[in-house]
Write an enzyme that holds these catalytic residues in place. Sequence first.
Site, PDB file in Angstrom:
ATOM      1  N   SER A  21       1.113  -8.480  14.613  1.00 19.65           N
ATOM      2  CA  SER A  21       1.282  -7.979  15.984  1.00 19.65           C
ATOM      3  C   SER A  21       0.391  -8.685  17.007  1.00 19.65           C
ATOM      4  O   SER A  21       0.848  -8.945  18.126  1.00 19.65           O
ATOM      5  CB  SER A  21       1.047  -6.472  16.019  1.00 19.65           C
ATOM      6  OG  SER A  21       2.056  -5.824  15.279  1.00 19.65           O
ATOM      7  N   LYS A  68       0.040   6.672  10.956  1.00 15.81           N
ATOM      8  CA  LYS A  68       1.153   7.010  11.855  1.00 15.81           C
ATOM      9  C   LYS A  68       1.457   8.510  11.935  1.00 15.81           C
ATOM     10  O   LYS A  68       1.906   8.990  12.967  1.00 15.81           O
ATOM     11  CB  LYS A  68       2.428   6.285  11.411  1.00 15.81           C
ATOM     12  CG  LYS A  68       2.411   4.788  11.678  1.00 15.81           C
ATOM     13  CD  LYS A  68       3.758   4.174  11.319  1.00 15.81           C
ATOM     14  CE  LYS A  68       3.697   2.664  11.438  1.00 15.81           C
ATOM     15  NZ  LYS A  68       5.021   2.045  11.248  1.00 15.81           N
ATOM     16  N   ASP A 110       9.599   2.175  16.106  1.00 15.51           N
ATOM     17  CA  ASP A 110      10.144   1.608  14.866  1.00 15.51           C
ATOM     18  C   ASP A 110      11.657   1.829  14.764  1.00 15.51           C
ATOM     19  O   ASP A 110      12.406   0.934  14.387  1.00 15.51           O
ATOM     20  CB  ASP A 110       9.473   2.244  13.641  1.00 15.51           C
ATOM     21  CG  ASP A 110       8.044   1.755  13.450  1.00 15.51           C
ATOM     22  OD1 ASP A 110       7.748   0.613  13.824  1.00 15.51           O
ATOM     23  OD2 ASP A 110       7.223   2.528  12.912  1.00 15.51           O
ATOM     24  N   GLY A 133      15.268   3.268  -0.035  1.00 16.60           N
ATOM     25  CA  GLY A 133      13.894   3.663   0.231  1.00 16.60           C
ATOM     26  C   GLY A 133      13.837   4.999   0.951  1.00 16.60           C
ATOM     27  O   GLY A 133      14.813   5.416   1.589  1.00 16.60           O
ATOM     28  N   GLY A 135      10.437   6.070   2.300  1.00 17.60           N
ATOM     29  CA  GLY A 135       9.087   6.150   2.857  1.00 17.60           C
ATOM     30  C   GLY A 135       9.128   6.309   4.372  1.00 17.60           C
ATOM     31  O   GLY A 135      10.173   6.662   4.952  1.00 17.60           O
ATOM     32  N   ALA A 137       9.027   4.030   6.717  1.00 16.45           N
ATOM     33  CA  ALA A 137       9.934   3.094   7.386  1.00 16.45           C
ATOM     34  C   ALA A 137      11.371   3.589   7.283  1.00 16.45           C
ATOM     35  O   ALA A 137      12.121   3.579   8.265  1.00 16.45           O
ATOM     36  CB  ALA A 137       9.795   1.709   6.760  1.00 16.45           C
ATOM     37  N   ASN A 156      16.993   6.082  -3.382  1.00 15.91           N
ATOM     38  CA  ASN A 156      15.556   5.871  -3.597  1.00 15.91           C
ATOM     39  C   ASN A 156      15.220   6.001  -5.075  1.00 15.91           C
ATOM     40  O   ASN A 156      15.880   6.727  -5.811  1.00 15.91           O
ATOM     41  CB  ASN A 156      14.746   6.908  -2.798  1.00 15.91           C
ATOM     42  CG  ASN A 156      13.277   6.555  -2.736  1.00 15.91           C
ATOM     43  OD1 ASN A 156      12.934   5.417  -2.402  1.00 15.91           O
ATOM     44  ND2 ASN A 156      12.412   7.495  -3.066  1.00 15.91           N
ATOM     45  N   ARG A 157      14.188   5.247  -5.501  1.00 14.21           N
ATOM     46  CA  ARG A 157      13.753   5.290  -6.903  1.00 14.21           C
ATOM     47  C   ARG A 157      13.364   6.717  -7.297  1.00 14.21           C
ATOM     48  O   ARG A 157      13.826   7.248  -8.289  1.00 14.21           O
ATOM     49  CB  ARG A 157      12.562   4.343  -7.081  1.00 14.21           C
ATOM     50  CG  ARG A 157      11.944   4.382  -8.443  1.00 14.21           C
ATOM     51  CD  ARG A 157      10.791   3.419  -8.546  1.00 14.21           C
ATOM     52  NE  ARG A 157       9.708   3.741  -7.597  1.00 14.21           N
ATOM     53  CZ  ARG A 157       8.592   3.051  -7.470  1.00 14.21           C
ATOM     54  NH1 ARG A 157       8.411   1.960  -8.198  1.00 14.21           N
ATOM     55  NH2 ARG A 157       7.662   3.412  -6.609  1.00 14.21           N
ATOM     56  N   TYR A 220       8.966  -9.106   5.394  1.00 11.48           N
ATOM     57  CA  TYR A 220       8.944 -10.415   6.068  1.00 11.48           C
ATOM     58  C   TYR A 220       7.986 -11.409   5.409  1.00 11.48           C
ATOM     59  O   TYR A 220       7.755 -12.505   5.948  1.00 11.48           O
ATOM     60  CB  TYR A 220       8.666 -10.282   7.571  1.00 11.48           C
ATOM     61  CG  TYR A 220       7.396  -9.555   7.908  1.00 11.48           C
ATOM     62  CD1 TYR A 220       6.156 -10.157   7.757  1.00 11.48           C
ATOM     63  CD2 TYR A 220       7.445  -8.254   8.376  1.00 11.48           C
ATOM     64  CE1 TYR A 220       4.991  -9.484   8.068  1.00 11.48           C
ATOM     65  CE2 TYR A 220       6.287  -7.558   8.687  1.00 11.48           C
ATOM     66  CZ  TYR A 220       5.073  -8.188   8.529  1.00 11.48           C
ATOM     67  OH  TYR A 220       3.927  -7.511   8.828  1.00 11.48           O
TER      68      TYR A 220
HETATM   69  P1  ATR Z   1       6.535   2.845   4.025  1.00 12.37           P
HETATM   70  O1  ATR Z   1       5.885   4.029   4.668  1.00 12.37           O
HETATM   71  O2  ATR Z   1       6.051   1.521   4.541  1.00 12.37           O
HETATM   72  O3  ATR Z   1       8.028   2.935   4.038  1.00 12.37           O
HETATM   73  P2  ATR Z   1       6.044   3.901   1.358  1.00 12.37           P
HETATM   74  O4  ATR Z   1       5.943   5.279   1.893  1.00 12.37           O
HETATM   75  O5  ATR Z   1       5.031   3.435   0.365  1.00 12.37           O
HETATM   76  O6  ATR Z   1       6.031   2.808   2.506  1.00 12.37           O
HETATM   77  O7  ATR Z   1       7.506   3.717   0.748  1.00 12.37           O
HETATM   78  C1  ATR Z   1       7.843   2.628  -0.010  1.00 12.37           C
HETATM   79  C2  ATR Z   1       9.284   2.745  -0.497  1.00 12.37           C
HETATM   80  O8  ATR Z   1       9.511   1.673  -1.409  1.00 12.37           O
HETATM   81  C3  ATR Z   1       9.580   4.018  -1.262  1.00 12.37           C
HETATM   82  O9  ATR Z   1      10.922   4.392  -1.048  1.00 12.37           O
HETATM   83  C4  ATR Z   1       9.368   3.585  -2.720  1.00 12.37           C
HETATM   84  O10 ATR Z   1      10.094   4.342  -3.652  1.00 12.37           O
HETATM   85  P3  ATR Z   1       9.448   5.697  -4.285  1.00 12.37           P
HETATM   86  O11 ATR Z   1       9.687   6.784  -3.286  1.00 12.37           O
HETATM   87  O12 ATR Z   1      10.175   5.878  -5.544  1.00 12.37           O
HETATM   88  O13 ATR Z   1       7.963   5.394  -4.493  1.00 12.37           O
HETATM   89  C5  ATR Z   1       9.954   2.199  -2.649  1.00 12.37           C
HETATM   90  N1  ATR Z   1       9.468   1.347  -3.743  1.00 12.37           N
HETATM   91  C6  ATR Z   1       8.247   0.782  -3.862  1.00 12.37           C
HETATM   92  N2  ATR Z   1       8.179   0.042  -4.986  1.00 12.37           N
HETATM   93  C7  ATR Z   1       9.389   0.158  -5.606  1.00 12.37           C
HETATM   94  C8  ATR Z   1       9.969  -0.376  -6.802  1.00 12.37           C
HETATM   95  N3  ATR Z   1       9.267  -1.184  -7.611  1.00 12.37           N
HETATM   96  N4  ATR Z   1      11.244  -0.052  -7.108  1.00 12.37           N
HETATM   97  C9  ATR Z   1      11.965   0.753  -6.283  1.00 12.37           C
HETATM   98  N5  ATR Z   1      11.476   1.284  -5.138  1.00 12.37           N
HETATM   99  C10 ATR Z   1      10.218   0.996  -4.802  1.00 12.37           C
END
Ligand code: ATR
Length: 277
Positions: A21, A68, A110, A133, A135, A137, A156-157, A220
């Site tokens: 930034s 945040k 965002d 995902g 999280g 973001a 999501n995982r 990125y």
């Molecule tokens: P942010 O706030 O930047 O979005 P975060 O809260 O750490 O970061 O979220 C990261 C995301 O990446 C989550 O959806 C995470 O999945 P989980 O909720 O299961 O933790 C996902 N993520 C991170 N590493 C991963 C991996 N190896 N395989 C699949 N998903 C992954």
Amino acid sequence: MIDGQTLLYGIIGNPVHHSLSPVMHNRAFAALDMNGVYVPMPVTDLAVAVQGLRALGFRGVSVTVPHKEAIISLLDEVDPVAQRIGAVNTLLIRERPSDGKRVIRGFNTDWLGANLALADKVRLEESRVLILGAGGAAKAIAFGLVEAGATVILSNRTVSRGMELADWLGCTFVPLTGLASVEAEVLVNTTTVGMEPHSEDIPLDPGLLHRFTTVMDIVYAPLQTRLLREAAACGCTVIDGLAMLVYQGAAQFRIWTGIRPDIQLMRRALEERLASG
Ligand code: ATR
């Protein structure tokens, strides 16, 4: 030239030494011949830092991980959209004319950054978007897409976390094992999968990529993630992680200065920085 008139801006987070930034905002100040400077500030004690920003006369500040959400309770005012998302990434600090008190208002840019990056390539209100995902973001991006009228499908995982966000959004949740049956034109990766040093990782089976017309990655580093390379090879339109970063930054700059900065110039500044390692 930094002098007694220089207006102060910056970013608080932990860590912030890798943040791009400063490059983007300082380039915009220089191009507009504005006497402003934007500095990275690693912060652990958030409440004290917020008081410091007020006391030191900062005008505008970006907020990044992990602050945040926690910063909301420390602000004087919160924009309604940021309040609904539950996360603030932008502070505007102004002196109240009636009593001279420095008032801090929080915003979230965002969601807008992701919307604008996607809207360059697709008509959101006609699109079905699969978001990987759940999280912070993912929350901001998915919120913005739902607001824009897109149909959002979330995966999501961690299933419980994904289902919780899908419930909040009012959208469908699909486990990662069920992605082959998802019908969507647009794919957005909000996970950290594919980020350096694990740049050969990919968040879904590349055999599914031909099903999408457009693929966006918010990672990125590297800029051309394996996801984007494989998607481009399948003929998809790809949107890299700088697009959202630049658009959310441009929205911050406008909140602080009232000026729409040159998006291409900000992007070039980021590309140069990434290319220089
Ligand atoms: P942010 O706030 O930047 O979005 P975060 O809260 O750490 O970061 O979220 C990261 C995301 O990446 C989550 O959806 C995470 O999945 P989980 O909720 O299961 O933790 C996902 N993520 C991170 N590493 C991963 C991996 N190896 N395989 C699949 N998903 C992954």
